[in-house]
Design an enzyme around this catalytic site. Structure first.
Site, PDB file in Angstrom:
ATOM      1  N   GLY A  10       0.817  -1.208   0.000  1.00 61.09           N
ATOM      2  CA  GLY A  10       0.000   0.000   0.000  1.00 61.09           C
ATOM      3  C   GLY A  10       0.850   1.257   0.000  1.00 61.09           C
ATOM      4  N   ASP A  96       6.577  -6.561   4.318  1.00 60.25           N
ATOM      5  CA  ASP A  96       7.099  -7.922   4.418  1.00 60.25           C
ATOM      6  C   ASP A  96       6.900  -8.722   3.130  1.00 60.25           C
ATOM      7  OD1 ASP A  96       4.345  -7.873   5.006  1.00 60.25           O
ATOM      8  OD2 ASP A  96       4.463  -9.668   6.233  1.00 60.25           O
ATOM      9  N   THR A 117       6.303   0.114   6.086  1.00 60.68           N
ATOM     10  CA  THR A 117       5.095  -0.528   6.577  1.00 60.68           C
ATOM     11  C   THR A 117       4.379   0.376   7.560  1.00 60.68           C
ATOM     12  OG1 THR A 117       4.171  -2.448   7.718  1.00 60.68           O
ATOM     13  CG2 THR A 117       6.365  -1.755   8.398  1.00 60.68           C
ATOM     14  N   ILE A 118       3.066   0.342   7.502  1.00 66.51           N
ATOM     15  CA  ILE A 118       2.296   1.008   8.549  1.00 66.51           C
ATOM     16  C   ILE A 118       1.877  -0.027   9.595  1.00 66.51           C
ATOM     17  CG2 ILE A 118       1.489   2.841   7.027  1.00 66.51           C
ATOM     18  CD1 ILE A 118      -1.268   1.395   7.014  1.00 66.51           C
ATOM     19  N   ASP A 119       2.186  -1.285   9.351  1.00 70.89           N
ATOM     20  CA  ASP A 119       1.800  -2.368  10.253  1.00 70.89           C
ATOM     21  C   ASP A 119       2.867  -2.696  11.291  1.00 70.89           C
ATOM     22  OD1 ASP A 119      -0.576  -2.717   8.801  1.00 70.89           O
ATOM     23  OD2 ASP A 119       0.464  -3.994   7.353  1.00 70.89           O
TER      24      ASP A 119
END
Length: 137
Positions: A10, A96, A117-119
């Site tokens: 994203g 990832d 990553t925003i995760d």
């Protein structure tokens, strides 16, 4: 050298800035090819030469677009694309899943992965591109 790059997953803050700095640092000595729509662009050999003067720093997301295309098990296709374009190195920017794509590319040419990553799910990282989009608790 001819070096390829793509963004995966994203869109997140910092992607255009990362592309800008890659193009700025590599552009004087090397040719940086940006693949459109992530790994999908690599398989389809859909790319453009990146010039740092044409990468907007103020815009969010990524000028290259992204995809969630998985390269695992497509070693022959990846190798054929990389060799036909004449790439000598690669940079991936993503989370990832993109890191796993980087591992496939690294079997063919040296590949560096920039974590995004925003995760917060990339082992060994405290902050990544996209991290500041999170609400800190």
């Amino acid at each position: 050298m001819k070096i390829g790059c793509f963004t995966g997953g994203g869109p997140a803050p910092g992607l255009n800035a990362a592309l800008f700095h890659l193009a700025y640092e590599l552009g004087e000595r090397h040719t940086l090819l940006g693949f459109l729509r992530g790994a999908d662009g690599l398989l389809k050999k859909d790319y453009r030469v990146l010039d740092y003067k044409r990468i907007p720093l103020g815009d969010g997301g990524t000028i290259l677009g992204t995809s969630r295309t998985n390269l695992e098990g497509k070693d022959a296709q990846v190798s054929a694309a990389i060799k036909s374009i004449g790439l000598e190195g690669f940079v991936t920017i993503g989370g990832d899943d993109t890191a796993r794509n980087a591992a496939v590319i690294d079997k063919i040419v040296p590949c560096i992965h920039i974590p995004k990553t925003i995760d917060r799910d990339i082992w060994g990282t405290e902050e990544t591109l996209g991290y500041h989009r999170l609400v800190r608790r």
